[in-house]
Write a protein that holds these residues in place. Structure first.
Motif, PDB file in Angstrom:
ATOM      1  N   ALA A 134      43.659  63.381  65.976  1.00  0.00           N
ATOM      2  CA  ALA A 134      43.966  62.205  67.012  1.00  0.00           C
ATOM      3  C   ALA A 134      44.539  61.265  66.575  1.00  0.00           C
ATOM      4  CB  ALA A 134      42.350  62.250  67.639  1.00  0.00           C
ATOM      5  N   PRO A 135      44.670  60.387  67.427  1.00  0.00           N
ATOM      6  CA  PRO A 135      45.518  59.200  67.225  1.00  0.00           C
ATOM      7  C   PRO A 135      44.363  58.170  68.050  1.00  0.00           C
ATOM      8  CG  PRO A 135      46.232  59.909  69.245  1.00  0.00           C
ATOM      9  CD  PRO A 135      45.828  60.845  69.058  1.00  0.00           C
TER      10      PRO A 135
ATOM     11  N   GLY B 231      50.601  72.162  74.127  1.00  0.00           N
ATOM     12  CA  GLY B 231      50.087  71.029  73.636  1.00  0.00           C
ATOM     13  C   GLY B 231      51.669  70.666  73.490  1.00  0.00           C
TER      14      GLY B 231
ATOM     15  N   ASP C  10      43.783  55.994  71.879  1.00  0.00           N
ATOM     16  CA  ASP C  10      44.462  55.958  72.169  1.00  0.00           C
ATOM     17  C   ASP C  10      44.554  57.426  73.686  1.00  0.00           C
ATOM     18  OD1 ASP C  10      46.988  56.931  73.454  1.00  0.00           O
ATOM     19  OD2 ASP C  10      47.420  56.808  71.072  1.00  0.00           O
TER      20      ASP C  10
ATOM     21  N   ARG D  20      39.375  62.637  72.266  1.00  0.00           N
ATOM     22  CA  ARG D  20      40.291  62.905  72.250  1.00  0.00           C
ATOM     23  C   ARG D  20      39.804  63.550  70.317  1.00  0.00           C
ATOM     24  NH1 ARG D  20      45.747  60.476  72.461  1.00  0.00           N
ATOM     25  NH2 ARG D  20      47.529  62.801  72.287  1.00  0.00           N
TER      26      ARG D  20
ATOM     27  N   GLY E 248      48.507  68.029  65.593  1.00  0.00           N
ATOM     28  CA  GLY E 248      47.833  66.869  64.568  1.00  0.00           C
ATOM     29  C   GLY E 248      46.976  66.690  64.625  1.00  0.00           C
TER      30      GLY E 248
ATOM     31  N   ASP F 104      42.137  65.979  69.012  1.00  0.00           N
ATOM     32  CA  ASP F 104      43.363  66.062  67.754  1.00  0.00           C
ATOM     33  C   ASP F 104      44.516  65.451  69.125  1.00  0.00           C
ATOM     34  OD1 ASP F 104      44.573  68.262  69.766  1.00  0.00           O
ATOM     35  OD2 ASP F 104      43.249  69.574  68.668  1.00  0.00           O
ATOM     36  N   ARG F 105      45.478  65.257  68.680  1.00  0.00           N
ATOM     37  CA  ARG F 105      46.994  65.161  68.917  1.00  0.00           C
ATOM     38  C   ARG F 105      46.635  65.862  70.764  1.00  0.00           C
ATOM     39  NH1 ARG F 105      51.146  62.814  70.171  1.00  0.00           N
ATOM     40  NH2 ARG F 105      52.594  63.032  70.530  1.00  0.00           N
ATOM     41  N   ASN F 106      46.578  67.388  71.036  1.00  0.00           N
ATOM     42  CA  ASN F 106      47.183  67.426  72.121  1.00  0.00           C
ATOM     43  C   ASN F 106      46.152  68.229  72.370  1.00  0.00           C
ATOM     44  OD1 ASN F 106      49.726  67.348  71.287  1.00  0.00           O
ATOM     45  ND2 ASN F 106      49.469  69.303  70.056  1.00  0.00           N
TER      46      ASN F 106
ATOM     47  N   TYR G 200      37.659  57.586  68.130  1.00  0.00           N
ATOM     48  CA  TYR G 200      37.901  58.456  69.175  1.00  0.00           C
ATOM     49  C   TYR G 200      37.648  58.870  70.519  1.00  0.00           C
ATOM     50  CZ  TYR G 200      39.867  59.806  65.054  1.00  0.00           C
ATOM     51  OH  TYR G 200      40.524  59.536  63.683  1.00  0.00           O
TER      52      TYR G 200
END
Lengths: 268, 264
Positions: free
Chosen positions: A45-46, A38, A49, A203, A43, A205-207, A169
């Motif tokens: 998930a936004p 990543g 997005d 999604r 972090g 998580d963030r990555n 998500y």
């Protein structure tokens, strides 16, 4: 003004400029190995997005082709005309008639997701989601403005797509109107122009993102099937300059002439 | 109230119907040539949107170039184009784009079939998505320098910057000299440097100027596109597909060749 602050600011600005100037070109992605780590600290998930550059690593390539649902009689007939370079229909290299690898015809959709799913960039706009693929350097649009899929459309190589958020998500894409001249994958699995495709981008998580692809083509297969089930995609740095990977007809012809010469020499 | 509700319904239906707009080939000429006297001012540092040059983007006959060098004369001697002063019979054309669907490459993409394209800005890039070939390219705006002596790419390497609040300038190198500049068979070398200037005149109008500097192929820099006007298309414009397929081209050329042999 504190001199130390000014010196510090100059150092930081200078470093940023130096980093920018040294940013690499021509990144092949992690497609030949594990997906790139990543680009940002882990972090959550936004919400709503999925923007960014995503890479499935080697798992995206699907070299052997996909294990399908059973073919219908129509699917069997069409599949027999496909002389592929991989999978159960594989033939010697000089006999392959894969329109993508032999002639550099467009890979089309959904082959783009089922075979050479190299890194791709997702851009979200107020009324659409754009996907920019490294493989073939093609793009497609997924409309999110509430329009309906067209009824009985002219086939397109990359079909017609609309999308919606199922939850914060999960982005779901529905496509129709694909061109049945294209193969589903490099194993020569066929499809008809009645194919409906659902893509689910979740999604985690963030990555991390997971891609699930479900195909429903009653003319070619006896039931819907899921060639991609939670395929893992890793977020790569936003500065990644994706290399070019464009099939060229003249390059393909040059390779084919070598195969033909080798085959002829072997037969002598 | 009933009338009001009826109007609301009409607007709602119109909005939905308006959104169902698939497979557009480009704006009609009436839109391209419409007077833009009431257009809003250009937004700052923003060239996003779908832009269409209409018929002017197509440049059918090719471009009047600067004089060729000896290198270019030799290179072009093998080019048999379908347009321009060196046009040959259809069956004899060897344009790598029209005969085998090799990638048109850059800058041919902005010199010949400049059909509608979409511009997207992200914090570190400007992305251009072309209807013709359904290709995209990235213009980096993160301050990176162009690479030194790069491997050629069909669509080159590009960086961009804002010259002022309404002018975005793109510099490109590292193009592939197998590609032609246009359909009249003007050649270029791998030393070609391209500058594109996108000047937003107002909200609805963009001008594109393209300058080429290729000392190996041309005796001086030249400007094939000079303030070519581009009109902003509606944001819900679904661009049709326009992708060259080798199979289709081979069928077409076989037809042409058969007919040509019959005539001869």
């Amino acid at each position: 003004m504190n001199r130390l602050v000014i010196v510090g600011a100059i150092v930081v600005m200078g470093t940023a400029a130096a980093v920018a100037q040294n940013l690499p070109w021509n990144n092949p992605g992690g497609a030949q190995g594990p997906a790139a780590a990543g680009s940002a600290p882990p972090g959550p998930a936004p919400t709503r997005d999925i923007g960014g550059i995503w890479d499935a690593g080697g798992a995206g390539i699907g070299a052997r082709g996909m294990q399908t649902a059973p073919l219908t009689a129509w699917g069997e007939t069409v599949g027999k005309t496909h002389h592929s370079g991989d999978g159960a229909r594989m033939v010697p290299a000089d006999q392959i008639n894969d329109p993508l690898s032999v002639l550099a015809d467009p890979g089309g959709f959904p082959r783009q997701l089922l075979f050479e799913l190299r890194p791709f960039e997702v851009v979200q706009m107020p009324n659409k989601v754009l996907m920019l693929y490294m493989f073939e350097k093609r793009w497609r649009v997924i409309w999110t403005d509430g329009r309906q899929l067209p009824t009985n459309p002219d086939p397109r190589w990359y079909g017609y797509s609309v999308g919606h958020w199922e939850d914060d998500y999960t982005f779901v894409v529905n496509s129709n109107g694909t061109d049945e001249r294209t193969w589903l994958d490099n194993a020569g699995n066929p499809h008809s122009d009645q194919l409906k495709v659902e893509e689910r981008y979740h999604r985690v998580d963030r990555n991390t993102m997971e891609l699930t692809v479900i195909l429903d083509d009653p003319k070619a297969y006896t039931r819907p099937w899921t060639p991609r089930d939670k395929l893992k995609l890793a977020l790569v740095p936003s500065s990644t300059d994706l290399m070019e990977m464009i099939p060229s007809a003249s390059e393909s012809a040059a390779v084919r002439s070598i195969y033909a010469a080798e085959a002829a020499a072997g037969k002598k | 109230m009933k009338t009001f509700c009826a109007w609301l319904l009409v607007f709602a239906v119109a909005a939905v119907v308006g959104a169902q707009d698939w497979n557009r080939a480009g704006l009609p000429d009436s839109a391209i040539n419409a007077p833009k006297t009431k257009a809003a001012p250009a937004p700052k540092r923003d060239i996003t949107g779908i832009w269409d040059a209409g018929g002017a983007g197509i440049a059918g006959p090719g471009h009047e170039s600067a004089p060729w060098t000896d290198w270019a004369k030799q290179k072009a001697a093998s080019y048999k184009p379908g347009n321009g002063p060196r046009a040959v019979y259809e069956a004899d054309i060897n344009d790598p784009l029209s005969t085998v669907c090799d990638p048109s490459g850059f800058p041919r993409l902005v010199m010949y079939e400049t059909r509608p394209f979409q511009v997207v800005q992200t914090p570190n890039q400007v992305l251009i998505l072309y209807m013709f070939e359904k290709r995209w390219r990235v213009i980096w705006t993160d301050g990176r320098a162009l690479p030194n002596n790069p491997d050629p790419r069909w669509y080159g390497y590009s960086v961009g910057r804002w010259e002022d609040d309404s002018t975005f300038v793109v510099n490109t190198i590292g193009t592939d000299e197998r590609t032609w500049l246009d359909n009249s068979g003007n050649p270029h070398s791998s030393e070609l440097k391209v500058e594109e200037r996108y000047h937003r005149v107002n909200h609805d109008l963009l001008e594109l100027t393209v300058t080429l500097d290729d000392p190996k192929a041309y005796t001086r820099p030249w400007t094939p596109r000079n303030k070519m006007p581009l009109t902003l298309a509606p944001a819900n414009f679904d661009m049709m597909e326009m992708i060259c397929s080798p199979t289709e081209v081979m069928d077409f050329r076989k037809n042409i060749s058969d007919r040509s042999n019959t005539v001869r």
